[in-house]
Design a protein around this motif. Sequence first.
Motif, PDB file in Angstrom:
ATOM      1  N   UNK A  22       0.943  -1.262   0.004  1.00 19.06           N
ATOM      2  CA  UNK A  22      -0.076   0.010  -0.052  1.00 19.06           C
ATOM      3  C   UNK A  22       0.859   1.255   0.078  1.00 19.06           C
ATOM      4  N   UNK A  23       1.890   1.293   0.665  1.00 17.20           N
ATOM      5  CA  UNK A  23       2.916   2.478   0.949  1.00 17.20           C
ATOM      6  C   UNK A  23       3.646   2.629  -0.321  1.00 17.20           C
ATOM      7  N   UNK A  24       4.313   1.552  -1.066  1.00 16.38           N
ATOM      8  CA  UNK A  24       5.272   1.733  -2.018  1.00 16.38           C
ATOM      9  C   UNK A  24       4.794   1.467  -3.388  1.00 16.38           C
ATOM     10  N   UNK A  25       3.762   0.612  -3.696  1.00 20.47           N
ATOM     11  CA  UNK A  25       3.188   0.234  -4.882  1.00 20.47           C
ATOM     12  C   UNK A  25       1.871   0.543  -5.438  1.00 20.47           C
ATOM     13  N   UNK A  26       1.051   0.750  -4.466  1.00 21.63           N
ATOM     14  CA  UNK A  26      -0.330   1.066  -4.897  1.00 21.63           C
ATOM     15  C   UNK A  26      -0.624   2.395  -5.598  1.00 21.63           C
ATOM     16  N   UNK A  27      -0.022   3.257  -5.384  1.00 20.38           N
ATOM     17  CA  UNK A  27      -0.171   4.457  -6.147  1.00 20.38           C
ATOM     18  C   UNK A  27       1.077   4.889  -7.247  1.00 20.38           C
ATOM     19  N   UNK A  99       8.887   2.090   7.924  1.00 18.23           N
ATOM     20  CA  UNK A  99       8.912   3.433   8.325  1.00 18.23           C
ATOM     21  C   UNK A  99      10.483   3.891   7.886  1.00 18.23           C
ATOM     22  N   UNK A 100      11.244   3.213   8.434  1.00 20.29           N
ATOM     23  CA  UNK A 100      12.902   3.326   7.880  1.00 20.29           C
ATOM     24  C   UNK A 100      12.919   3.425   6.456  1.00 20.29           C
ATOM     25  N   UNK A 101      12.462   2.452   5.689  1.00 21.28           N
ATOM     26  CA  UNK A 101      12.647   2.405   4.338  1.00 21.28           C
ATOM     27  C   UNK A 101      11.970   3.571   3.744  1.00 21.28           C
ATOM     28  N   UNK A 102      10.732   3.800   4.048  1.00 25.13           N
ATOM     29  CA  UNK A 102      10.025   5.146   3.595  1.00 25.13           C
ATOM     30  C   UNK A 102      10.942   6.348   3.943  1.00 25.13           C
ATOM     31  N   UNK A 103      11.565   6.388   5.094  1.00 30.78           N
ATOM     32  CA  UNK A 103      12.327   7.549   5.091  1.00 30.78           C
ATOM     33  C   UNK A 103      13.575   7.788   4.348  1.00 30.78           C
ATOM     34  N   UNK A 108       9.764  12.516   2.522  1.00 27.56           N
ATOM     35  CA  UNK A 108       8.838  11.578   3.174  1.00 27.56           C
ATOM     36  C   UNK A 108       8.316  12.121   4.467  1.00 27.56           C
ATOM     37  N   UNK A 109       7.220  12.144   4.590  1.00 32.59           N
ATOM     38  CA  UNK A 109       6.475  12.470   6.042  1.00 32.59           C
ATOM     39  C   UNK A 109       5.019  12.376   6.222  1.00 32.59           C
ATOM     40  N   UNK A 110       4.782  11.708   7.313  1.00 34.25           N
ATOM     41  CA  UNK A 110       3.427  11.170   7.598  1.00 34.25           C
ATOM     42  C   UNK A 110       2.461  12.050   7.954  1.00 34.25           C
ATOM     43  N   UNK A 111       1.524  12.408   7.218  1.00 36.30           N
ATOM     44  CA  UNK A 111       0.427  13.389   7.321  1.00 36.30           C
ATOM     45  C   UNK A 111      -0.548  12.595   8.091  1.00 36.30           C
ATOM     46  N   UNK A 198       2.702   4.933  14.379  1.00 31.38           N
ATOM     47  CA  UNK A 198       3.788   5.440  13.793  1.00 31.38           C
ATOM     48  C   UNK A 198       2.986   6.796  13.190  1.00 31.38           C
ATOM     49  N   UNK A 199       1.599   6.847  12.988  1.00 37.17           N
ATOM     50  CA  UNK A 199       0.893   7.816  12.661  1.00 37.17           C
ATOM     51  C   UNK A 199       0.584   8.777  13.625  1.00 37.17           C
ATOM     52  N   UNK A 200       0.058   8.164  14.784  1.00 32.28           N
ATOM     53  CA  UNK A 200      -0.203   9.059  15.951  1.00 32.28           C
ATOM     54  C   UNK A 200      -1.517   9.727  15.648  1.00 32.28           C
ATOM     55  N   UNK A 201      -1.714  10.796  16.379  1.00 32.39           N
ATOM     56  CA  UNK A 201      -3.014  11.594  16.303  1.00 32.39           C
ATOM     57  C   UNK A 201      -4.367  10.585  16.299  1.00 32.39           C
TER      58      UNK A 201
END
Length: 236
Positions: A22-27, A99-103, A108-111, A198-201
């Motif tokens: 979902x993070x790396x390939x979906x879009x 998270x480490x890979x995405x960083x 990269x930032x989690x909204x 990892x997202x929080x909020x």
Amino acid sequence: MKKLFAEFFGTYWLVFGGCGSALFAAGFPELGIGFAGVALAFGLTVLTMAYAVGHISGGHFNPAVSFGLWAGGRFPAKDLIPYIIAQCIGAIAAAGTLYTIASGKAGFVIDATKAGAFASNGFGAFSPDGYSLAAAFIAEFVLTLFFLLIILGATDKFANTSFAGIAIGLALTLIHLISIPITNTSVNPARSLSQAIFVGGEPLSQVWLFWVAPILGAIVAGFIYKTLLQKQDDTE
């Protein structure tokens, strides 16, 4: 301990493969795998690990599955907490790896204000298509209920269990095809917790639903299968 390690690695693979897709390939521009690809990825993680380590631990990889198997009389209550701890640790470790890979990508930032951020689950404004709390609860409850009915049926001693992993993996694929727009699909409390941490909020504050609804659905499925569907030995 071997059973707990099997649950750790199985849940790690589920989160890494499913949420990672979902993070790396979906879009990905023009070549993205989309919802169908993500759904298939989640199904493949369960299918592959069911055959890899299912013979060691039973291949739960999901606290709701553990509860459902307990309710169905297939799993001892004393093992529930150790299994759930191993599953949650595996899921969080996988989320940390993602998270480490995405960083490693610039910008990269989690909204935490965006639905589905870091493959998190949610309802209301945090549902991918704006579904309410009630709609999300019903979807997660019903889908987990049927997931457990399939698991219990496919692994029944009277079933052809050689193909159980395929049935279970395809069931999880179908579940995601139905519900990604509703909740981003959980049916797995450990998977929801790991991403929400990892997202929080608000996504983290909503994670309770993705524990309560799947576990309740799984427990109901366990009792339904045991009392209404389970075939008894002729001698009983």
